[in-house]
Write a protein that holds these residues in place. Structure first.
Motif, mmCIF file in Angstrom:
data_model
loop_
_atom_site.group_PDB
_atom_site.id
_atom_site.type_symbol
_atom_site.label_atom_id
_atom_site.label_comp_id
_atom_site.label_asym_id
_atom_site.label_seq_id
_atom_site.Cartn_x
_atom_site.Cartn_y
_atom_site.Cartn_z
ATOM 1 N N ARG A 1 0.857 -1.180 0.000
ATOM 2 C CA ARG A 1 0.000 0.000 0.000
ATOM 3 C C ARG A 1 0.898 1.236 0.000
ATOM 4 N NH1 ARG A 1 -5.172 0.494 0.977
ATOM 5 N NH2 ARG A 1 -5.293 -1.547 1.983
ATOM 6 N N MET A 2 0.525 2.197 -0.852
ATOM 7 C CA MET A 2 1.317 3.423 -0.965
ATOM 8 C C MET A 2 0.529 4.630 -0.495
ATOM 9 S SD MET A 2 3.382 2.712 -4.508
ATOM 10 C CE MET A 2 2.003 1.851 -5.262
ATOM 11 N N ARG A 3 1.244 5.649 -0.104
ATOM 12 C CA ARG A 3 0.653 6.874 0.427
ATOM 13 C C ARG A 3 -0.356 7.463 -0.557
ATOM 14 N NH1 ARG A 3 5.093 9.080 1.150
ATOM 15 N NH2 ARG A 3 5.391 8.553 3.338
ATOM 16 N N ASP A 4 -1.504 7.894 -0.022
ATOM 17 C CA ASP A 4 -2.539 8.570 -0.809
ATOM 18 C C ASP A 4 -3.122 7.697 -1.915
ATOM 19 O OD1 ASP A 4 -2.219 10.951 0.667
ATOM 20 O OD2 ASP A 4 -0.501 11.512 -0.573
ATOM 21 N N MET A 5 -3.058 6.378 -1.738
ATOM 22 C CA MET A 5 -3.661 5.480 -2.717
ATOM 23 C C MET A 5 -4.473 4.430 -1.963
ATOM 24 S SD MET A 5 -1.897 3.095 -5.673
ATOM 25 C CE MET A 5 -1.230 4.503 -6.560
ATOM 26 N N ASN A 6 -5.743 4.297 -2.320
ATOM 27 C CA ASN A 6 -6.634 3.368 -1.626
ATOM 28 C C ASN A 6 -6.370 1.907 -1.999
ATOM 29 O OD1 ASN A 6 -8.004 5.412 -0.255
ATOM 30 N ND2 ASN A 6 -9.352 5.785 -2.005
ATOM 31 N N ARG A 7 -6.011 1.679 -3.245
ATOM 32 C CA ARG A 7 -5.809 0.310 -3.694
ATOM 33 C C ARG A 7 -4.423 -0.211 -3.336
ATOM 34 N NH1 ARG A 7 -6.706 0.766 -9.924
ATOM 35 N NH2 ARG A 7 -8.285 2.217 -9.166
ATOM 36 N N THR A 8 -4.306 -1.541 -3.283
ATOM 37 C CA THR A 8 -3.008 -2.182 -3.032
ATOM 38 C C THR A 8 -2.478 -2.789 -4.320
ATOM 39 O OG1 THR A 8 -4.140 -4.223 -2.390
ATOM 40 C CG2 THR A 8 -3.524 -2.689 -0.628
ATOM 41 N N TRP A 9 -1.149 -2.969 -4.369
ATOM 42 C CA TRP A 9 -0.511 -3.594 -5.532
ATOM 43 C C TRP A 9 0.121 -4.909 -5.090
ATOM 44 C CZ3 TRP A 9 2.449 0.525 -8.911
ATOM 45 C CH2 TRP A 9 1.533 1.483 -9.362
ATOM 46 N N PRO A 10 -0.065 -5.969 -5.868
ATOM 47 C CA PRO A 10 0.507 -7.267 -5.493
ATOM 48 C C PRO A 10 2.006 -7.343 -5.766
ATOM 49 C CG PRO A 10 -0.602 -7.438 -7.604
ATOM 50 C CD PRO A 10 -0.880 -6.049 -7.099
ATOM 51 N N VAL A 11 2.683 -8.153 -4.950
ATOM 52 C CA VAL A 11 4.113 -8.416 -5.131
ATOM 53 C C VAL A 11 4.260 -9.863 -5.599
ATOM 54 C CG1 VAL A 11 6.386 -8.465 -4.024
ATOM 55 C CG2 VAL A 11 4.631 -6.846 -3.232
ATOM 56 N N SER A 12 4.884 -10.071 -6.736
ATOM 57 C CA SER A 12 5.052 -11.435 -7.224
ATOM 58 C C SER A 12 6.180 -12.133 -6.460
ATOM 59 C CB SER A 12 5.346 -11.444 -8.725
ATOM 60 O OG SER A 12 6.587 -10.844 -8.991
ATOM 61 N N ARG A 13 6.152 -13.459 -6.403
ATOM 62 C CA ARG A 13 7.161 -14.222 -5.660
ATOM 63 C C ARG A 13 8.581 -13.913 -6.115
ATOM 64 N NH1 ARG A 13 5.611 -18.485 -2.519
ATOM 65 N NH2 ARG A 13 3.392 -19.007 -2.511
ATOM 66 N N SER A 14 8.751 -13.749 -7.409
ATOM 67 C CA SER A 14 10.107 -13.552 -7.946
ATOM 68 C C SER A 14 10.726 -12.224 -7.511
ATOM 69 C CB SER A 14 10.080 -13.637 -9.475
ATOM 70 O OG SER A 14 9.181 -12.692 -10.016
ATOM 71 N N TYR A 15 9.904 -11.282 -7.001
ATOM 72 C CA TYR A 15 10.438 -9.980 -6.591
ATOM 73 C C TYR A 15 10.393 -9.775 -5.065
ATOM 74 C CZ TYR A 15 10.587 -8.652 -11.497
ATOM 75 O OH TYR A 15 10.885 -8.603 -12.832
ATOM 76 N N ARG A 16 10.028 -10.818 -4.307
ATOM 77 C CA ARG A 16 9.961 -10.676 -2.859
ATOM 78 C C ARG A 16 11.340 -10.429 -2.244
ATOM 79 N NH1 ARG A 16 5.600 -15.272 -0.743
ATOM 80 N NH2 ARG A 16 3.775 -14.399 -1.833
ATOM 81 N N LYS A 17 12.348 -11.127 -2.721
ATOM 82 C CA LYS A 17 13.697 -10.941 -2.188
ATOM 83 C C LYS A 17 14.164 -9.512 -2.399
ATOM 84 C CE LYS A 17 18.446 -12.647 -2.492
ATOM 85 N NZ LYS A 17 19.382 -13.604 -3.167
ATOM 86 N N LEU A 18 13.924 -8.983 -3.586
ATOM 87 C CA LEU A 18 14.315 -7.598 -3.885
ATOM 88 C C LEU A 18 13.566 -6.634 -2.970
ATOM 89 C CD1 LEU A 18 15.752 -5.481 -5.617
ATOM 90 C CD2 LEU A 18 13.861 -5.642 -7.253
ATOM 91 N N LEU A 19 12.283 -6.906 -2.741
ATOM 92 C CA LEU A 19 11.487 -6.064 -1.851
ATOM 93 C C LEU A 19 12.085 -6.050 -0.440
ATOM 94 C CD1 LEU A 19 8.919 -4.414 -1.152
ATOM 95 C CD2 LEU A 19 7.787 -6.610 -0.704
ATOM 96 N N ARG A 20 12.432 -7.246 0.080
ATOM 97 C CA ARG A 20 13.018 -7.300 1.423
ATOM 98 C C ARG A 20 14.300 -6.467 1.498
ATOM 99 N NH1 ARG A 20 12.459 -13.027 0.854
ATOM 100 N NH2 ARG A 20 10.529 -13.834 1.799
ATOM 101 N N GLU A 21 15.146 -6.613 0.474
ATOM 102 C CA GLU A 21 16.423 -5.897 0.464
ATOM 103 C C GLU A 21 16.217 -4.385 0.405
ATOM 104 O OE1 GLU A 21 18.346 -7.550 -2.900
ATOM 105 O OE2 GLU A 21 18.993 -9.388 -1.870
ATOM 106 N N ARG A 22 15.304 -3.960 -0.431
ATOM 107 C CA ARG A 22 15.108 -2.530 -0.611
ATOM 108 C C ARG A 22 14.369 -1.868 0.546
ATOM 109 N NH1 ARG A 22 16.138 -0.674 -5.802
ATOM 110 N NH2 ARG A 22 15.996 1.353 -4.774
ATOM 111 N N MET A 23 13.475 -2.621 1.185
ATOM 112 C CA MET A 23 12.683 -2.077 2.281
ATOM 113 C C MET A 23 13.234 -2.433 3.660
ATOM 114 S SD MET A 23 10.473 -0.378 0.593
ATOM 115 C CE MET A 23 9.529 0.179 2.004
ATOM 116 N N GLY A 24 14.262 -3.285 3.694
ATOM 117 C CA GLY A 24 14.868 -3.665 4.961
ATOM 118 C C GLY A 24 13.941 -4.459 5.871
ATOM 119 N N ILE A 25 13.209 -5.400 5.270
ATOM 120 C CA ILE A 25 12.273 -6.212 6.077
ATOM 121 C C ILE A 25 12.623 -7.673 5.953
ATOM 122 C CG2 ILE A 25 10.406 -4.545 5.901
ATOM 123 C CD1 ILE A 25 9.206 -6.210 3.676
#
Length: 313
Positions: free
Chosen positions: A289-313
């Motif tokens: 979920r992003m600021r000022d946006m009601n809808r959510t965007w899905p994260v595909s499995r192949s990009y989860r690792k990149l998401l963790r690295e970039r967001m520090g989670i």
């Protein structure tokens, strides 16, 4: 075409290369006065836009524009553009373009020569790359003048015609040269040019979107994310609006700064600065979920690792 200027070797009869040192300004003196007046009264980039508009109107051309080189002269970007009537603007597409596209023209710009083209369809074979670009933009005649300051090439200003062919008068070429010199000094003189490399690399690039028929420059920070939508790309903005753009998602990946933008799906790229929530409650379906946006965007499995690295989670 005729001209009292000495010329370089002419690869085509309809092309003349003007050397500004060989002739004084004759006519179009109102451009020079107007240029100096606006550069004194307005911030330089605002002044350049006003100058191009005024010259384009009085010269009865269809486009008036300025491009700026990177400090290494290997790429360029369109920074200012005025268009008459329904003439198509190209400022948003000409960003971080390899100089090889205009190699034929560039070799005369570095020699501080104006290039006046009457008919772009009669250019020599060595100008094929730029000729294709002229055709894409619907040009018939083009005038290009280098922007120099302290013996350094910084950019090009020029005119295009798209409705009819145009023989460029020596007086207007001379006047455009003088305006280019004033613009060059105002924008890059007094030491400002020495800091251009830092500014060019440090500042976010301006991106251009067509909003309700008006091309508007925005900073990348104002973009929440971009998503593929068939033959178009959806550009979601921080003000809650969405703009459809004809450039592909792949093209947008090259335009957006990688420091803050990254893929979360093969069809979507987000701006990490605007992420407010990563929902991992369903292990099979992660949502952002992003600021000022009601809808959510899905994260595909192949990009989860990149998401963790970039967001520090």
């Amino acid at each position: 075409m005729s001209s009292s200027h000495n010329t370089a070797v002419q690869p085509a009869n309809n092309v003349i290369f003007h050397d500004p040192a060989l002739a004084p300004v004759r006519g179009a003196s109102d451009w020079l006065f107007d240029c100096a007046d606006k550069l004194l009264r307005f911030p330089v980039d605002q002044a350049i836009s006003l100058i191009l508009s005024a010259m384009g109107e009085t010269a009865a051309v269809d486009r008036a524009w300025m491009i700026e080189y990177r400090p290494d002269l290997l790429r360029f970007r369109n920074t200012h553009e005025w268009c008459r009537g329904k003439t198509t603007p190209y400022v948003k597409e000409l960003q971080e373009v390899p100089t090889t596209l205009i190699a034929w023209l560039h070799r005369y710009m570095v020699k501080e020569k104006a290039v006046a083209i009457y008919n772009i369809h009669e250019l020599p074979r060595s100008a094929r790359a730029i000729q294709i670009e002229f055709i894409r933009q619907g040009d018939k005649s083009v005038l290009s003048v280098p922007v120099f300051c302290d013996d350094q090439l910084y950019g090009i200003i020029g005119f295009d015609t798209t409705v009819s062919y145009r023989e460029w008068a020596s007086a207007e070429v001379d006047a455009l040269f003088q305006c280019a010199r004033l613009i060059g000094y105002a924008k890059y003189g007094n030491g400002r040019g020495a800091h251009r490399a830092v500014l060019y690399e440090g500042q976010s690039p301006t991106l251009y979107l067509s909003m309700k028929g008006v091309v508007q420059g925005i900073q990348p920070e104002a973009i929440l994310g971009v998503r593929s939508a068939g033959n178009y790309t959806e550009i979601w903005l921080a003000n809650g609006s969405m703009v459809l753009d004809s450039r592909s998602l792949g093209m947008w990946v090259t335009l957006l700064p990688q420091k803050t933008f990254f893929r979360i799906h093969r069809t979507a790229v987000i701006n990490a600065l605007h992420v407010v929530e990563v929902d991992r409650s369903d292990r099979d379906r992660w949502l952002i979920r992003m600021r000022d946006m009601n809808r959510t965007w899905p994260v595909s499995r192949s990009y989860r690792k990149l998401l963790r690295e970039r967001m520090g989670i």
